[in-house]
Scaffold this active site. Structure first.
Site, PDB file in Angstrom:
ATOM      1  N   ASP A  84       0.850  -1.196   0.000  1.00  0.00           N
ATOM      2  CA  ASP A  84       0.000   0.000   0.000  1.00  0.00           C
ATOM      3  C   ASP A  84       0.889   1.251   0.000  1.00  0.00           C
ATOM      4  O   ASP A  84       1.804   1.356   0.825  1.00  0.00           O
ATOM      5  CB  ASP A  84      -0.872  -0.054   1.274  1.00  0.00           C
ATOM      6  CG  ASP A  84      -1.953   1.002   1.302  1.00  0.00           C
ATOM      7  OD1 ASP A  84      -2.379   1.470   0.229  1.00  0.00           O
ATOM      8  OD2 ASP A  84      -2.386   1.352   2.426  1.00  0.00           O
ATOM      9  N   ASP A 105       3.179   4.554  -5.428  1.00  0.00           N
ATOM     10  CA  ASP A 105       2.555   5.862  -5.246  1.00  0.00           C
ATOM     11  C   ASP A 105       3.548   6.957  -5.641  1.00  0.00           C
ATOM     12  O   ASP A 105       4.369   7.398  -4.845  1.00  0.00           O
ATOM     13  CB  ASP A 105       2.118   6.011  -3.782  1.00  0.00           C
ATOM     14  CG  ASP A 105       1.479   7.368  -3.513  1.00  0.00           C
ATOM     15  OD1 ASP A 105       1.415   8.201  -4.444  1.00  0.00           O
ATOM     16  OD2 ASP A 105       1.055   7.595  -2.366  1.00  0.00           O
ATOM     17  N   GLY A 178      -7.909   8.042   7.373  1.00  0.00           N
ATOM     18  CA  GLY A 178      -8.296   8.300   8.769  1.00  0.00           C
ATOM     19  C   GLY A 178      -9.726   8.795   8.845  1.00  0.00           C
ATOM     20  O   GLY A 178     -10.482   8.700   7.877  1.00  0.00           O
ATOM     21  N   GLY A 208      -9.069   5.576   1.653  1.00  0.00           N
ATOM     22  CA  GLY A 208      -9.772   6.295   2.727  1.00  0.00           C
ATOM     23  C   GLY A 208     -11.179   5.782   2.950  1.00  0.00           C
ATOM     24  O   GLY A 208     -12.098   6.556   3.223  1.00  0.00           O
TER      25      GLY A 208
HETATM   26  P1  13P Z   1      -8.591   4.544   5.974  1.00  0.00           P
HETATM   27  O1  13P Z   1      -7.587   4.366   7.059  1.00  0.00           O
HETATM   28  O2  13P Z   1      -9.172   5.923   5.993  1.00  0.00           O
HETATM   29  O3  13P Z   1      -9.617   3.486   5.962  1.00  0.00           O
HETATM   30  O4  13P Z   1      -7.792   4.466   4.589  1.00  0.00           O
HETATM   31  C1  13P Z   1      -7.219   3.254   4.182  1.00  0.00           C
HETATM   32  C2  13P Z   1      -6.421   3.415   2.950  1.00  0.00           C
HETATM   33  O5  13P Z   1      -6.759   4.172   2.062  1.00  0.00           O
HETATM   34  C3  13P Z   1      -5.194   2.605   2.790  1.00  0.00           C
HETATM   35  O6  13P Z   1      -4.406   3.057   1.757  1.00  0.00           O
END
Ligand code: 13P
Length: 287
Positions: A84, A105, A178, A208
């Site tokens: 990620d 990224d 978050g 997100g």
């Molecule tokens: P959240 O922590 O907001 O769920 O986002 C997760 C995310 O986008 C991982 O890349």
């Protein structure tokens, strides 16, 4: 079954649902996500941030643990192990360590540099059958040291990156890592529609995922989102269940301090969150 994420996302896009990426932190997290995916008969993506990879002592440890766990737990649904928000070096290391999918990224580089580096990662990854996610625009907020201002992606830049042979694309559309602030404006669906039109059927990724209202999730899926990332929400449910156990004094009763007992409510909390998201994303019984 450990596979790359390409086919599962093409299928999701064609059939109108999204596959959840759930970020993992340790053995309990991994086991909770895998067992829930199997129970829901759903494909799943295990997300590993560079910070979480380091925490778990390195990508080789993570790849070995996931591979063995899929086998020992008899997980037959498709599972992808995905980096990620990877850096250029991180993506290469994960490919060598046995991940089946990586996100490079390059959103903080100029678009020219993002194009160059993404192209190199695609060549390296595809040689080994590993799927690639790239990013344009940025995801607001902070995740494991990766910060973003939340710029909405430009559709033409998305088209440039999509043309490099990547497998799926993360585009900033006002989403934030978050919890969402009370004054959040919501997702920019006009931008998403332009990105969808400019990227000719490419599966899109919504980062997100924590706290996005159900109607917005459904609308995103109808506009080409086939992968939704969730991290914070599992952390919140783990923490809440663990706090409840300790505040009720259960760690002081009998052998309630046994780590297997102490971590059990949080483990169940993660499972409940993952199940709820799989139902919302429509991936149940799509394995
Ligand atoms: P959240 O922590 O907001 O769920 O986002 C997760 C995310 O986008 C991982 O890349």
């Amino acid at each position: 079954m450990l596979v790359n994420a390409r086919d599962m996302l093409i299928k999701a896009k064609n059939e109108g649902y999204a596959v959840g990426q759930f970020n993992i932190n340790n053995l309990e997290w991994t086991k909770a996500v895998l067992l829930t995916a199997q129970e829901c008969n759903s494909p799943v993506i295990l997300g590993v941030s560079e910070g979480a990879g380091k925490y778990m002592t390195g990508y080789k440890t993570v790849a070995a643990m996931v591979k063995a766990m899929v086998e020992e737990l008899n997980i037959t649904v498709p599972v992808a192990l995905h980096l990620d928000h990877g850096s250029y070096e991180g993506a290469k290391k994960c490919i060598e360590a046995g991940f089946t999918s990586v996100m490079f990224d390059g959103s903080h580089y100029s678009i020219e540099e993002n194009v160059e580096k993404t192209k190199e990662i695609v060549a390296f990854a595809h040689e080994q059958g590993i799927s690639v996610e790239a990013e344009v625009g940025s995801i607001g907020g902070e995740e494991d040291g990766v910060t973003g201002k939340g710029e909405v992606a430009d559709a033409q830049e998305c088209a440039m990156i999509a043309a490099l042979g990547i497998d799926f694309l993360a585009a900033g559309i006002g989403n934030i890592h978050g919890k969402y602030p009370a004054n959040w404006q919501g997702l920019d669906f006009e931008a998403l529609e332009k990105i969808k039109d400019a990227t000719a059927g490419m599966p899109l990724v919504l980062h997100g995922g924590t706290g996005i209202p159900a109607e917005m999730i459904k609308k995103s899926i109808s506009l080409g989102v086939a992968k939704i990332n969730v991290n914070t929400e599992c952390q919140l449910s783990f923490a809440a269940a663990t706090r409840e156990y300790i505040e009720a004094g259960k760690d002081q009763q009998g052998k309630g301090y046994d780590p297997r007992k102490l971590l059990a409510p949080g483990f169940e909390g993660i499972k409940a969150t993952v199940k709820e998201k799989m139902e919302l994303f429509g991936s149940v019984n799509k394995a």
